[in-house]
Design a protein around this motif. Structure first.
Motif, mmCIF file in Angstrom:
data_model
loop_
_atom_site.group_PDB
_atom_site.id
_atom_site.type_symbol
_atom_site.label_atom_id
_atom_site.label_comp_id
_atom_site.label_asym_id
_atom_site.label_seq_id
_atom_site.Cartn_x
_atom_site.Cartn_y
_atom_site.Cartn_z
ATOM 1 N N ASP A 349 83.038 100.062 86.490
ATOM 2 C CA ASP A 349 83.958 100.102 87.533
ATOM 3 C C ASP A 349 84.533 101.708 87.686
ATOM 4 O O ASP A 349 85.654 102.458 88.182
ATOM 5 C CB ASP A 349 85.474 99.464 87.091
ATOM 6 C CG ASP A 349 86.537 99.147 87.184
ATOM 7 O OD1 ASP A 349 86.884 99.101 88.982
ATOM 8 O OD2 ASP A 349 87.826 100.058 87.051
ATOM 9 N N ALA A 350 83.966 102.483 86.206
ATOM 10 C CA ALA A 350 84.206 104.159 85.756
ATOM 11 C C ALA A 350 84.062 105.266 86.184
ATOM 12 O O ALA A 350 83.981 106.281 86.814
ATOM 13 C CB ALA A 350 84.544 103.845 84.421
ATOM 14 N N GLY A 351 82.940 104.445 86.669
ATOM 15 C CA GLY A 351 82.246 105.317 87.779
ATOM 16 C C GLY A 351 80.792 106.043 87.330
ATOM 17 O O GLY A 351 79.655 106.920 87.394
ATOM 18 N N ALA A 352 80.177 105.221 86.250
ATOM 19 C CA ALA A 352 79.411 106.019 85.389
ATOM 20 C C ALA A 352 78.318 104.847 85.748
ATOM 21 O O ALA A 352 78.587 103.689 86.457
ATOM 22 C CB ALA A 352 79.247 105.294 83.916
ATOM 23 N N THR A 353 76.646 104.902 86.134
ATOM 24 C CA THR A 353 75.611 105.233 86.239
ATOM 25 C C THR A 353 75.172 104.203 85.048
ATOM 26 O O THR A 353 75.311 104.978 83.273
ATOM 27 C CB THR A 353 74.341 105.666 86.518
ATOM 28 O OG1 THR A 353 74.745 106.192 87.539
ATOM 29 C CG2 THR A 353 73.353 105.020 86.804
ATOM 30 N N ILE A 354 74.540 103.256 84.752
ATOM 31 C CA ILE A 354 74.101 102.596 83.384
ATOM 32 C C ILE A 354 72.670 103.014 83.364
ATOM 33 O O ILE A 354 71.587 102.277 84.854
ATOM 34 C CB ILE A 354 74.434 100.785 83.745
ATOM 35 C CG1 ILE A 354 75.424 100.149 84.241
ATOM 36 C CG2 ILE A 354 73.499 100.038 82.328
ATOM 37 C CD1 ILE A 354 76.106 100.894 82.699
#
Length: 357
Positions: A349-354
């Motif tokens: 949700d914060a825009g990070a790639t997992i």
């Protein structure tokens, strides 16, 4: 559901009240179960047994069942009137073939609930052997532990009678349904008035609404109390408990007052502390699981998003404090265990790639 049926008697119009087939079926099935299971005389119930417990969310691989523990003793003590309970068990993890594991240590979890408060009695983490146990809040366990009360056969019938249960026939059995708060419950009652199974949904950070089903086998008379001799509980599609019952007692002492330290602070604020272990590398501690934030030239990489959303939100806030004006672009996840991946969605949700396996 009731219907008004008009008819004439001696020239007068009469409004007769009839019960629908659904209401009659529910009443009949619940009345039979009430008598068979001795509901009216039961205020508290304690059952004991042994078998296996399985650690939910800790499978060795994503497509394997929850790992098993041998349970040498399992005792659940329930007070239906105060909506409180204690579950105490002695267990040891099963050593699986072809897997290198340390020698399993015997565990004795001591777990409680009283209405909206849940806690464990355990020695503080990292304390020396023999340290006295203290009450430790478990706010995320309230929903699951409350469900364990109302999915017992006697608990299910008690709450169904007071929560406008509906039902429908399924062959010679009756499916009884009701909602407690926002939680749905379904139970299958056979022609003898025995509750064969109960299912519900509980929330989980990974799976969302997670199905829980309890199947009861072969009812027996335990000193005047009719109760199943086997209990199999599944959660998320795989077993979490499989025990054989050896004893059942009713109306014994079952008083579980909420400890003062729990009632005064049932949901402690999440604390995140930081240690800079190398230039730009921050070890983010607090609680039982930790993360690492690694500062790059124009962004931040985080390693591990444990537990749940609230933990991740607190860690993200700490990172913004330590490393302002740089976005978190990547979250590295070490493995799929739920305690290490429960906060992943917050980073998405914060825009990070997992980054994971």
């Amino acid at each position: 559901m009731q219907a008004l049926i008009p008819y004439f008697r001696n020239g007068l119009l009469v409004l007769g009240i009839t019960l629908s087939a659904t209401s009659l079926a529910a009443e009949s099935a619940l009345e039979k179960a009430q008598k068979a299971l001795g509901i009216d005389k039961i205020k508290t119930l304690e059952f004991s047994g042994s078998g296996r417990w399985f650690q939910f969310g800790q499978s060795p691989a994503p497509d394997t069942p929850w790992p098993p523990f041998e349970v040498s003793s399992y005792t659940a003590t329930i007070n239906y009137e105060s909506v409180s309970a204690r579950v105490f068990q002695t267990r040891k993890q099963v050593v699986e073939p072809n897997r290198e594991r340390p020698v399993p240590v015997e565990q004795k979890p001591d777990q409680y609930i009283n209405r909206d408060f849940a806690w464990n009695l355990a020695a503080p983490q990292g304390s020396a052997p023999g340290t006295a146990p203290v009450a430790q809040p478990q706010p995320l366990a309230v929903e699951e532990r409350r469900a364990e009360i109302w999915t017992t056969p006697q608990g299910f019938i008690k709450v169904a009678q007071s929560h406008k249960a509906s039902s429908k026939k399924q062959g010679d059995k009756t499916l009884v349904e009701f909602t407690l708060g926002k939680t749905p419950y379904k139970g299958l009652i056979n022609s003898k008035g025995h509750v064969e199974s109960v299912s519900t949904l509980i929330d989980n950070p990974i799976l969302g609404d997670t199905p829980v089903e309890v199947v009861y086998g072969e009812y027996k008379d335990f000193g005047g109390v009719l109760f199943p001799s086997s209990i199999v509980r599944t959660q998320g599609g795989a077993p979490v408990l499989d025990i054989k019952i050896s004893s059942v007692q009713i109306n014994t002492a079952a008083d579980f007052p909420v400890p003062a330290e729990i009632s005064s602070n049932p949901n402690p604020a999440i604390v995140v502390t930081s240690t800079e272990i190398a230039p730009g590398v921050h070890y983010l501690q607090g609680g039982s699981h930790h993360s690492v934030a690694i500062e790059q030239r124009d962004h931040v990489v985080v390693v591990e998003a444990p537990q749940h959303e609230a933990r991740s939100l607190a860690v993200i806030a700490k990172i913004k404090e330590l490393i302002p004006n740089k976005p978190i672009t990547h979250l590295i996840n070490s493995h799929q265990h739920f305690d290490h991946s429960g906060g992943l969605r917050t980073y998405v949700d914060a825009g990070a790639t997992i980054v994971t396996h």
